[in-house]
Design an enzyme around this catalytic site. Sequence first.
Site: not given
Ligand code: NAD
Length: 475
Positions: A218, A252
């Site tokens: 997502e 998002c």
């Molecule tokens: P992010 O990708 O930085 O982090 C999300 C999660 O992934 C966190 O728990 C983080 O610790 C983990 N993570 C980070 N690096 C990782 C790696 N290399 N391997 C595994 N896990 C890792 O995202 P964010 O800043 O927390 O959220 C914002 C983003 O999420 C935006 O791009 C937004 O559009 C997206 N988002 C999507 C939805 C949806 O339903 N499609 C909903 C909310 C947010």
Amino acid sequence: MLIMMKQQTSEDLSTILNSLKRAHLKHGPASAALRRDRLLRAVQLLSENHLALSAAINQDFGHRSAYQTLLADVLSSIGALKFAAEHVEQWMQPEVVAAPAEGMQTWIQQQPLGVVGIISPWNFPLNLAFGPLAGIFAAGNTAMLKPSELTPHTSELLAELVARYFKPHELVVVLGDAEVGQAFSALPFDHLVFTGSSAVGKHIMRTAAENLVPVTLELGGKSPVVIAESADVQQAAQRIMTVKTFNAGQICVSPDYLFLSDAQEKAFVAAAQQFISESFPSVQHNNDYTSIVSPRHFERLVALLSDAQSKGAKIISLAPEGEPDIDAVTRKIAPHLILNVTDEMLIMQEEIFGPLLPVKTYQLFEETINYINAHPRPLAAYYFGQDQAQQQHFAIHTTSGALVINDVMTHASIDTLPFGGVGASGIGAYHGVHGFRRFTHAKAVVVQSMDGASNLRLRAPYEQKQATLTALFNN
Ligand code: NAD
């Protein structure tokens, strides 16, 4: 301020997953009653602790509107969990399908996948953990959740509450940063659901591929809004700016950039200015307006603004008179419109995730469709206008996770619709029955007829049978 969270090691993670997997095999698929009980215990966790959870989210954001937390984190999660609890028994029924031969029986058995991993982001820390969990529990699975390190108070509290409301073989929260996330995504789950950025999504998919773990991704992206010439510009401005300021645009499916005709630009700017001044007489001293989650995220948004300005954009701040446009102490950024944008500006290249709205103008409506199709497929697209033929045309000729006409973000809270992306904005959708199906294995089951006709057809000698088949082509 970030607090230091307890970090789990990859040995801890493997031990937890192994014990969840052993318990899943030992106990067998959860009954409808147990699934409902798990879903309703999650409801109970949220209902009994919503004030503490809201306080934790507020602390993590610097300031998070309590109303927004109640509506979009607590109540939306409760709604999804209750919806699943009400329908789970019906969803899990085997589906009888037409059999090709008399005496044969065929059906699809809805089988739990096993143990599902969930990696969730910070922007709606409850909704994006409990939303997937509604489908995961309804499907009879157990789960391991890694919430974001950017909301440490909320994540710590979730870990504590989950340990209180769930047995360790039902749901476990593990804590840690990106490094722990990486180790988490390397575990041999039966399925992994990740909500977060597209950049991290690529790492997740690569790492999960080592164990052939199927993924639901997502992700985010740049969701466009198009205002057609038949639209009511004032109403469109009000609806767009309502969502663009919700959670300070850290959503998002927030409208990322806007297209309108040359002739509509002035009216849109005036309507947005009026609407924001009525909704937020103050931004900096207003509990309804949410802060940007961290200094790093705040600086990134400020840099997007100055990059656009240095490349010729016209920046219109909608800050109330006498208040700063941005404040590094409160980490509140007033809504801004950015006019005269070009693709050379970073604000037109990255997902914005903040209260900044670039505005592009078009001369011919078709330019909007061509622009959207020349860019990665968005999580949502929004069309404002009353021309039904053009609505259809836009729906058919653009591809996005969802399409909302005459509003923005509405689809995200409708339990009967699938929620997810397409192409660069994600893989797989959930919510309601779509979540149940996403986390269920649809197993094909056949009971052969007494005469075993289809088996006989495969049996040698073939000479006579081949002659019969060949004859089919001679008529
Ligand atoms: P992010 O990708 O930085 O982090 C999300 C999660 O992934 C966190 O728990 C983080 O610790 C983990 N993570 C980070 N690096 C990782 C790696 N290399 N391997 C595994 N896990 C890792 O995202 P964010 O800043 O927390 O959220 C914002 C983003 O999420 C935006 O791009 C937004 O559009 C997206 N988002 C999507 C939805 C949806 O339903 N499609 C909903 C909310 C947010």
